[in-house]
Design a protein around this motif. Sequence first.
Motif, PDB file in Angstrom:
ATOM      1  N   LEU A  70      14.190   4.960   9.715  1.00 58.45           N
ATOM      2  CA  LEU A  70      14.262   4.030   8.588  1.00 58.45           C
ATOM      3  C   LEU A  70      15.425   3.065   8.774  1.00 58.45           C
ATOM      4  O   LEU A  70      15.304   1.850   8.547  1.00 58.45           O
ATOM      5  CB  LEU A  70      14.433   4.834   7.295  1.00 58.45           C
ATOM      6  N   GLU A  71      16.556   3.597   9.208  1.00 58.24           N
ATOM      7  CA  GLU A  71      17.748   2.784   9.451  1.00 58.24           C
ATOM      8  C   GLU A  71      17.505   1.765  10.560  1.00 58.24           C
ATOM      9  O   GLU A  71      17.844   0.581  10.428  1.00 58.24           O
ATOM     10  CB  GLU A  71      18.913   3.698   9.815  1.00 58.24           C
ATOM     11  N   ALA A  72      16.892   2.225  11.654  1.00 54.33           N
ATOM     12  CA  ALA A  72      16.621   1.324  12.779  1.00 54.33           C
ATOM     13  C   ALA A  72      15.675   0.204  12.362  1.00 54.33           C
ATOM     14  O   ALA A  72      15.853  -0.970  12.754  1.00 54.33           O
ATOM     15  CB  ALA A  72      16.030   2.118  13.941  1.00 54.33           C
ATOM     16  N   GLY A  73      14.668   0.544  11.549  1.00 51.68           N
ATOM     17  CA  GLY A  73      13.727  -0.469  11.090  1.00 51.68           C
ATOM     18  C   GLY A  73      14.401  -1.505  10.201  1.00 51.68           C
ATOM     19  O   GLY A  73      14.116  -2.707  10.301  1.00 51.68           O
ATOM     20  N   LEU A  74      15.298  -1.058   9.319  1.00 53.90           N
ATOM     21  CA  LEU A  74      16.008  -1.983   8.441  1.00 53.90           C
ATOM     22  C   LEU A  74      16.882  -2.941   9.244  1.00 53.90           C
ATOM     23  O   LEU A  74      16.896  -4.155   8.997  1.00 53.90           O
ATOM     24  CB  LEU A  74      16.855  -1.209   7.427  1.00 53.90           C
ATOM     25  N   ILE A  75      17.613  -2.405  10.198  1.00 50.74           N
ATOM     26  CA  ILE A  75      18.490  -3.244  11.017  1.00 50.74           C
ATOM     27  C   ILE A  75      17.670  -4.266  11.806  1.00 50.74           C
ATOM     28  O   ILE A  75      18.042  -5.449  11.908  1.00 50.74           O
ATOM     29  CB  ILE A  75      19.355  -2.381  11.947  1.00 50.74           C
ATOM     30  N   ALA A  76      16.524  -3.839  12.340  1.00 51.80           N
ATOM     31  CA  ALA A  76      15.656  -4.767  13.069  1.00 51.80           C
ATOM     32  C   ALA A  76      15.180  -5.891  12.151  1.00 51.80           C
ATOM     33  O   ALA A  76      15.157  -7.072  12.549  1.00 51.80           O
ATOM     34  CB  ALA A  76      14.466  -4.009  13.652  1.00 51.80           C
ATOM     35  N   THR A  77      14.824  -5.548  10.904  1.00 52.87           N
ATOM     36  CA  THR A  77      14.389  -6.563   9.939  1.00 52.87           C
ATOM     37  C   THR A  77      15.512  -7.556   9.653  1.00 52.87           C
ATOM     38  O   THR A  77      15.296  -8.777   9.631  1.00 52.87           O
ATOM     39  CB  THR A  77      13.934  -5.889   8.627  1.00 52.87           C
TER      40      THR A  77
ATOM     41  N   LYS B 146       9.948  -4.774   2.309  1.00 50.96           N
ATOM     42  CA  LYS B 146       9.721  -5.898   1.394  1.00 50.96           C
ATOM     43  C   LYS B 146      10.999  -6.235   0.624  1.00 50.96           C
ATOM     44  O   LYS B 146      11.332  -7.407   0.427  1.00 50.96           O
ATOM     45  CB  LYS B 146       8.589  -5.576   0.423  1.00 50.96           C
ATOM     46  N   PHE B 147      11.687  -5.200   0.180  1.00 54.74           N
ATOM     47  CA  PHE B 147      12.947  -5.413  -0.524  1.00 54.74           C
ATOM     48  C   PHE B 147      13.917  -6.202   0.351  1.00 54.74           C
ATOM     49  O   PHE B 147      14.577  -7.136  -0.104  1.00 54.74           O
ATOM     50  CB  PHE B 147      13.566  -4.063  -0.913  1.00 54.74           C
ATOM     51  N   ALA B 148      14.013  -5.801   1.613  1.00 55.53           N
ATOM     52  CA  ALA B 148      14.935  -6.473   2.534  1.00 55.53           C
ATOM     53  C   ALA B 148      14.584  -7.941   2.686  1.00 55.53           C
ATOM     54  O   ALA B 148      15.464  -8.815   2.634  1.00 55.53           O
ATOM     55  CB  ALA B 148      14.915  -5.774   3.894  1.00 55.53           C
TER      56      ALA B 148
ATOM     57  N   ALA C  98       7.154 -12.699 -11.532  1.00 55.95           N
ATOM     58  CA  ALA C  98       6.133 -12.163 -12.437  1.00 55.95           C
ATOM     59  C   ALA C  98       6.343 -10.677 -12.717  1.00 55.95           C
ATOM     60  O   ALA C  98       5.456 -10.009 -13.244  1.00 55.95           O
ATOM     61  CB  ALA C  98       4.741 -12.394 -11.843  1.00 55.95           C
ATOM     62  N   ASN C  99       7.501 -10.152 -12.336  1.00 54.64           N
ATOM     63  CA  ASN C  99       7.911  -8.763 -12.593  1.00 54.64           C
ATOM     64  C   ASN C  99       7.163  -7.728 -11.752  1.00 54.64           C
ATOM     65  O   ASN C  99       7.117  -6.550 -12.107  1.00 54.64           O
ATOM     66  CB  ASN C  99       7.757  -8.407 -14.086  1.00 54.64           C
ATOM     67  N   LEU C 100       6.611  -8.138 -10.616  1.00 56.23           N
ATOM     68  CA  LEU C 100       5.985  -7.199  -9.693  1.00 56.23           C
ATOM     69  C   LEU C 100       7.051  -6.673  -8.738  1.00 56.23           C
ATOM     70  O   LEU C 100       7.719  -7.466  -8.055  1.00 56.23           O
ATOM     71  CB  LEU C 100       4.864  -7.881  -8.906  1.00 56.23           C
ATOM     72  N   PRO C 101       7.238  -5.345  -8.662  1.00 55.78           N
ATOM     73  CA  PRO C 101       8.372  -4.797  -7.904  1.00 55.78           C
ATOM     74  C   PRO C 101       8.149  -4.766  -6.401  1.00 55.78           C
ATOM     75  O   PRO C 101       7.023  -4.639  -5.921  1.00 55.78           O
ATOM     76  CB  PRO C 101       8.495  -3.371  -8.456  1.00 55.78           C
ATOM     77  N   PHE C 102       9.257  -4.890  -5.671  1.00 57.27           N
ATOM     78  CA  PHE C 102       9.271  -4.683  -4.224  1.00 57.27           C
ATOM     79  C   PHE C 102       9.943  -3.331  -3.973  1.00 57.27           C
ATOM     80  O   PHE C 102      11.156  -3.254  -3.771  1.00 57.27           O
ATOM     81  CB  PHE C 102      10.055  -5.796  -3.527  1.00 57.27           C
ATOM     82  N   ASN C 103       9.164  -2.262  -3.998  1.00 60.46           N
ATOM     83  CA  ASN C 103       9.723  -0.922  -3.843  1.00 60.46           C
ATOM     84  C   ASN C 103       9.964  -0.547  -2.387  1.00 60.46           C
ATOM     85  O   ASN C 103      10.938   0.122  -2.068  1.00 60.46           O
ATOM     86  CB  ASN C 103       8.795   0.116  -4.490  1.00 60.46           C
ATOM     87  N   GLU C 104       9.061  -0.959  -1.486  1.00 59.75           N
ATOM     88  CA  GLU C 104       9.191  -0.604  -0.081  1.00 59.75           C
ATOM     89  C   GLU C 104      10.421  -1.285   0.498  1.00 59.75           C
ATOM     90  O   GLU C 104      10.707  -2.445   0.215  1.00 59.75           O
ATOM     91  CB  GLU C 104       7.941  -1.008   0.701  1.00 59.75           C
TER      92      GLU C 104
END
Length: 942
Positions: A9-16, A212-214, A203-209
């Motif tokens: 998860l950490e590696a994916g976030l850093i890549a993003t 997407k949040f990043a 429109a108040n639709l959440p970015f939970n993943e």
Amino acid sequence: MSIQSEAALEAGLIATLRQMDYEYVQITEEDNLYANFKRQLEIHNKKQLAEVGRNSFTDEEFEKILIYLEGGTRFEKAKKLRDLYPLDTANGQRIWVEFLNRTQWCQNEFQVSSQITVEGRKKCRYDVTILINGLPLVQIELKRRGVELKQAYNQIQRYHKTSFHGLFDYIQLFVISNGVNTRYFANNPNGGYKFTFNWTDAANLPFNELDKFAVFFLEKCTLGKIIGKYIVLHEGDKCLMVLRPYQFYAVEKILDRVQNSNDNGYIWHTTGAGKTLTSFKTAQLVSELDDVDKVMFVVDRHDLDTQTQSEYEAFEPGAVDGTDNTDELVKRLHSNSKIIITTIQKLNAAVSKTWYSSKIDSIRHSRIVMIFDECHRSHFGESHKKIMQFFDNAQIFGFTGTPIFTENAVDGHTTKEVFGNCLHRYLIKDAIADENVLGFLVEYYHGSEEVQNGSTNRMTEIAQFILNNFNKSTFDGEFDALFAVQSVPMLIRYYKIFKELNPKIRIGAVFTYAANGSQDDELTGMGTGSYLNDSAGEVDELQAIMDDYNEMFGTSFTTENFRAYYDDINLRMKKKRADMKPLDLCLVVGMFLTGFDSKKLNTLYVDKNMEYHGLLQAFSRTNRVLNEKKRFGKIVCFRDLKSNVDAAIKLFSNSNNPEEIVRPPFEEIKQEYKELASDFLKKYPDTNCIDLLQSETAKKEFVLAFRDIIRKHAEIQIYEDYSEEADDLGMTEQQFMDFRSKYLDIHDTFALVDPAPSSKPDDNTDTSDDGDLGDVDFCLELLHSDVINVAYILELIAELDPYSADYAERRQNIIDTMIKDAEMRSKAKLIDGFIQKNVDDDKENFMMQRGKVDGTSDLEERLNRYIAVERENAVNSLAEEEDISSSVLNHFLKEYDYLQKEQPEIIQKALKEKHLGLIKTRKALARILDRLRNIIRTFSWD
């Protein structure tokens, strides 16, 4: 397929983030962190450095910068981050060093790093750190998929106690994620998990993943804007706050309209969603625009109470025009202040009366932006028209939780007609889904069919019902309640009935004081029947109520200082001050049904006709988020308001599904509880099964299963139809209490051992253990009552009579009461010893002191002395057992008492001097810290 690890998860976030043009920088320890900070600060300040013919800071200059940054609290450091630092160079020149570009927020230097190591109780490696201009401003804590998100939050709370220091005190935001759920929150350790937020679109639709949040939240310009513009420094609480997404989008909409048009507009954000913070941030940012001359924040005078004024001052010190003198407003309009907070009543006087209007005629054509709080009240009449006619170049914006539409318009005027189009919506269904406000439990009391509406018998029956069920509704008085009635005469009758019933709870009443009905209904917004009528003798009735209040609380209010009385009730209902006895139940007609904001209010009783915006505003007094125990706002209607409730919810939630807003009926919740209990008891037939659990994994399974029971139990017991004696719930109350005891035993064994944030292995693999109980949220607030505190225990002890026949039973009840409470059980043995010494072994002296007026205060002094002696004995015993100086242990405890943060290096240093060797030193450190934490838990009393 295997579950994604934390490392992946950490590696994916850093890549993003790298794809989003963040620079990745390898920082292994704090020395590297400071070196990188110097380089980045030089890059960010290259223009300033170039002006003095250089491209870098000398070591001495950088040391000056570090010394400047090191001092002060976390709050003060947040201010330093936003200020320029005047750096005097060795050759007498001055450089204005900028740490953060707040106005051109994209023009900052963005980096990302991972596994930065900081020396704390252990070497702590933080997951992902975002650095802006070299400062760690955003810290991201990750957990692998499937792990409760609150574990990441708890990890950050431990970091606060054990390792955050130096440049990490400049963190502005935290992000927590397990991949599928992601939340952010400001660096405010006392905020609580309830104040972590999802990011959404407009429109108040959440970015939970996390990915997407990043992309949306951590995009460099968006993140820079949020840190630069949308973190609020709350002067009152000295803490950081960050806007939620709907607040962010609302402010952005208004800023865009001010900058690019002369159109008006309004914001529809449901009551309880933080409109005051949103509107103040709007005022602050609009005031910074060059072509805006003044920003006026306009409220109804009945909303500008003492508590509200202090909140406004916390956001914008010095801006509140809190006097009743219109001359003061005129002076402020001519002053250099760009933000003015005033009332619509005073503003109306300023433009209507020639004496005042002539003095402000020179600014009537200025570019003034007016922001109206709760724009559905007081803004549809002549006063509003006069204000807008006078300030003919004004641009107006309104905030409301309950707009006026055609359906609920009293005189035909709508919010859109007065303020223009709606710029942003955040409805009650959105806020409930986001857990930013609570839903409602609405119950209807029918009572005896033989009792007629309006009769004294019916009112007596209702009053008795409220008293009988008050503790159930308010968790034994931990929360409080309002009782809304139809008119002042009815309130007076109800008050007298309550008084005749000799209630054990503290009851008060408040209604608008306007002698001879002289108040202007248009300006008060209160309407007929809510103010005093001198001819009916209501002034005397109010004074009689105030006299009772004075006797109850030791105050001296009269109708001559009614405003002070109102403010005092306001404070007591909010239960914010430990030195003020709270008011449990307040009878009202119109006051407190709008504008009043208290997290400690959870129940509204209604014997009053209400509809549409008035109904939802009144209901919304109860639904402020506080903790796990407060799961919804409770409404008990003594009139058939169901069709009105359904119509109001449909109108203001834009939905035909009331279940999104109103809790299910009792029978449905009862069935859910029954099914949970049945499944639980199949696996754990009795408490002996819990004693046989061996592995931590097995114990965790029990904890998670019973936690579901605890949550549903907290929910069902608020319903009026719930009874502890019921035999058809699937689990008896005795069974619940027995399993509860086992649950708390496991908590004491595992969760109270505050584990050090562990070093991650060098290969950065995920080693989390499914059986680990250390991070499980035990929801202890559901098992703790605020009522059971030291004052309550002292009252119980003071009532003991060691010579009475039931003494042993009453004495044991005190200990049992503490053992059953999640937070007090660790102190039960201490209190048992205190009673042994001061009551059992000293009966005559105890009875003699008991009879004195100040007997309880004497008892408190003796308890404090006893605690001090026992704490000293515990410290000395630990010192002797571990062969360590008691002065070292006391130094650790003193620093903890002061900072509320562990400093294990104090113990570590003393152990190193003993030359025990690395392994023995680590084991001794762990043992001693564990014992010290137990001392802190046992001997710390609020």
